[in-house]
Design a protein around this motif. Sequence first.
Motif, mmCIF file in Angstrom:
data_model
loop_
_atom_site.group_PDB
_atom_site.id
_atom_site.type_symbol
_atom_site.label_atom_id
_atom_site.label_comp_id
_atom_site.label_asym_id
_atom_site.label_seq_id
_atom_site.Cartn_x
_atom_site.Cartn_y
_atom_site.Cartn_z
ATOM 1 N N LEU B 123 0.836 -1.206 0.000
ATOM 2 C CA LEU B 123 0.000 0.000 0.000
ATOM 3 C C LEU B 123 0.872 1.257 0.000
ATOM 4 N N ILE B 124 1.955 1.198 0.761
ATOM 5 C CA ILE B 124 2.881 2.337 0.805
ATOM 6 C C ILE B 124 3.530 2.524 -0.569
ATOM 7 N N ILE B 125 3.965 1.410 -1.164
ATOM 8 C CA ILE B 125 4.604 1.472 -2.491
ATOM 9 C C ILE B 125 3.644 2.088 -3.508
ATOM 10 N N SER B 126 2.385 1.632 -3.474
ATOM 11 C CA SER B 126 1.390 2.149 -4.431
ATOM 12 C C SER B 126 1.182 3.641 -4.244
ATOM 13 N N SER B 127 1.075 4.059 -2.981
ATOM 14 C CA SER B 127 0.773 5.476 -2.757
ATOM 15 C C SER B 127 1.962 6.366 -3.121
ATOM 16 N N ILE B 128 3.162 5.922 -2.800
ATOM 17 C CA ILE B 128 4.355 6.723 -3.135
ATOM 18 C C ILE B 128 4.548 6.756 -4.654
ATOM 19 N N SER B 129 4.302 5.608 -5.296
ATOM 20 C CA SER B 129 4.426 5.559 -6.761
ATOM 21 C C SER B 129 3.446 6.527 -7.419
ATOM 22 N N GLU B 130 2.237 6.540 -6.890
ATOM 23 C CA GLU B 130 1.220 7.427 -7.461
ATOM 24 C C GLU B 130 1.598 8.888 -7.248
ATOM 25 N N LEU B 131 2.167 9.171 -6.082
ATOM 26 C CA LEU B 131 2.613 10.537 -5.798
ATOM 27 C C LEU B 131 3.682 10.970 -6.815
ATOM 28 N N GLY B 132 4.678 10.088 -7.027
ATOM 29 C CA GLY B 132 5.732 10.396 -7.992
ATOM 30 C C GLY B 132 5.177 10.598 -9.385
ATOM 31 N N ASN B 133 4.197 9.771 -9.716
ATOM 32 C CA ASN B 133 3.544 9.859 -11.021
ATOM 33 C C ASN B 133 2.839 11.211 -11.204
ATOM 34 N N MET B 134 2.087 11.607 -10.202
ATOM 35 C CA MET B 134 1.317 12.857 -10.304
ATOM 36 C C MET B 134 2.236 14.076 -10.321
ATOM 37 N N LEU B 135 3.269 14.047 -9.490
ATOM 38 C CA LEU B 135 4.167 15.206 -9.438
ATOM 39 C C LEU B 135 4.989 15.323 -10.725
ATOM 40 N N THR B 136 5.363 14.183 -11.300
ATOM 41 C CA THR B 136 6.069 14.234 -12.589
ATOM 42 C C THR B 136 5.149 14.783 -13.665
ATOM 43 N N ALA B 137 3.888 14.360 -13.600
ATOM 44 C CA ALA B 137 2.903 14.878 -14.570
ATOM 45 C C ALA B 137 2.774 16.391 -14.442
ATOM 46 N N SER B 138 2.897 16.889 -13.226
ATOM 47 C CA SER B 138 2.790 18.347 -13.031
ATOM 48 C C SER B 138 3.936 19.068 -13.746
ATOM 49 N N ILE B 139 5.123 18.470 -13.708
ATOM 50 C CA ILE B 139 6.282 19.067 -14.406
ATOM 51 C C ILE B 139 6.046 19.005 -15.928
ATOM 52 N N ILE B 140 5.586 17.842 -16.391
ATOM 53 C CA ILE B 140 5.346 17.675 -17.837
ATOM 54 C C ILE B 140 4.305 18.690 -18.318
ATOM 55 N N ASN B 141 3.239 18.856 -17.536
ATOM 56 C CA ASN B 141 2.188 19.816 -17.918
ATOM 57 C C ASN B 141 2.724 21.240 -17.949
ATOM 58 N N ALA B 142 3.567 21.569 -16.981
ATOM 59 C CA ALA B 142 4.132 22.924 -16.941
ATOM 60 C C ALA B 142 5.017 23.158 -18.162
ATOM 61 N N ILE B 143 5.803 22.151 -18.520
ATOM 62 C CA ILE B 143 6.673 22.271 -19.699
ATOM 63 C C ILE B 143 5.825 22.434 -20.950
ATOM 64 N N SER B 144 4.791 21.626 -21.036
ATOM 65 C CA SER B 144 3.916 21.673 -22.207
ATOM 66 C C SER B 144 3.238 23.040 -22.333
ATOM 67 N N ASP B 145 2.723 23.547 -21.213
ATOM 68 C CA ASP B 145 2.061 24.856 -21.225
ATOM 69 C C ASP B 145 3.023 25.960 -21.654
ATOM 70 N N SER B 146 4.259 25.841 -21.174
ATOM 71 C CA SER B 146 5.223 26.918 -21.403
ATOM 72 C C SER B 146 5.885 26.844 -22.780
ATOM 73 N N THR B 147 6.134 25.630 -23.258
ATOM 74 C CA THR B 147 6.932 25.488 -24.484
ATOM 75 C C THR B 147 6.161 24.879 -25.659
ATOM 76 N N GLY B 148 5.069 24.217 -25.367
ATOM 77 C CA GLY B 148 4.331 23.513 -26.413
ATOM 78 C C GLY B 148 4.860 22.105 -26.663
ATOM 79 N N TYR B 149 5.943 21.738 -26.004
ATOM 80 C CA TYR B 149 6.485 20.378 -26.177
ATOM 81 C C TYR B 149 5.504 19.350 -25.611
ATOM 82 N N LYS B 150 5.411 18.229 -26.322
ATOM 83 C CA LYS B 150 4.547 17.145 -25.861
ATOM 84 C C LYS B 150 5.408 16.002 -25.337
ATOM 85 N N MET B 151 5.056 15.477 -24.212
ATOM 86 C CA MET B 151 5.800 14.353 -23.611
ATOM 87 C C MET B 151 4.834 13.362 -22.984
#
Lengths: 165, 213
Positions: B123-151
């Motif tokens: 359960l801990i592994i799942s929750s930490i993995s999901e956290l990492g996933n969501m926070l990485t997505a936040s970086i990807i979205n910020a890059i996309s918004d700012s530069t138009g790059y798709k990842m």
Amino acid sequence: MNCVVEIKMGELAVVNDQTDELKTFVGSCVAMCLFDIKTRIAAMAHVMLPKKIHSKQNTMNDEAGKFADVAFTCMINKMNEMGADKKRIRAKIAGGAAIFSHESENGLFNVGTRNIAAIKQILKENGIPLISEDVGENFGRWVIFNPHSGEMTIVSNLKKTQKTI
Amino acid sequence: MTFYSGRSVIISHWERDMKSEHDDLQQLNRVLDSFIISKTIPSLSKLLEEPVKYVIKKTQTLSITNLNLLISDFEEINPMYAVYVKCNGDLHMGVLWYMLEDESRSLADKLIGNSISNKSEKLIISSISELGNMLTASIINAISDSTGYKMGSSVPGFAVESLRILLEATISDFSDQSDMLIASTVEFSGIISGIRLQMLLIQDSKETKKLIA
């Protein structure tokens, strides 16, 4: 005083009987050791990747151990120059763990498995017997090779285990 | 005379290259700062239900043989709970999130709720993995918004290991193309709970040029 040579990531070293230990720390990378027990000439490479694919990929002198194929050739040539006999050379390997895992996908973070397969293939093609190995699983290892005895000691701080192969 | 003249030219080129690299790293810090403020801090703050502060500890050019630059003595001996996410597309980067075991349990409490007293490791592994996933997505979205790059991003890979091994596995993922990488380390912390979370963003130097262009 013990003469210990520590091999950093992507490096390799070839030593003679003046060296007491070759030492490295591997996770998904593989410590590949070649040795001639008669002359006590030994080599260790910290292999990061299976094969040099692009010619533009750097293999600077201090990163000659990075690719399995380049590292093997470099080790054999240097060992021969120092007086080792290829017919007597034996190999031991350790590492190649799958450090990162995901419950539903196993094939994504598998560079360790590919490193192991590449090294075994290279050894086979060159007629170098692989006499022992400690590979795979999911944890990092300290690998310490003794050129005098040909023994490889593997220590996991996390698992609190030690073994000699 | 020729020798000194030649040397001064060489030094001048070296100084110019060093200045250019320094300027690039400064610019990357500014860009990263804007991404974190716009997306990652709001995401993490919402997940933790508290205000979050952060500090970009260092952005540096790194040779693969110089992992020591990224590892403190404390991190050398303490195992870390870590999540690694690969990002591919118009840009390639790797994001490693890591924390101490106690902090990972506190984070899991925050994410799943205190009501489940005996949380399994899974359960801990799942929750930490999901956290990492969501926070990485936040970086990807910020890059996309700012530069138009798709990842796109990989599934999150989880590990409990020393930071040295985590870095080795992360850097191996990038070193087939380049021996010189750009590494940015960022620390996030919950202002009320004090929970700390580290992020390491790794890129090839060519990718950095694209990001800051």
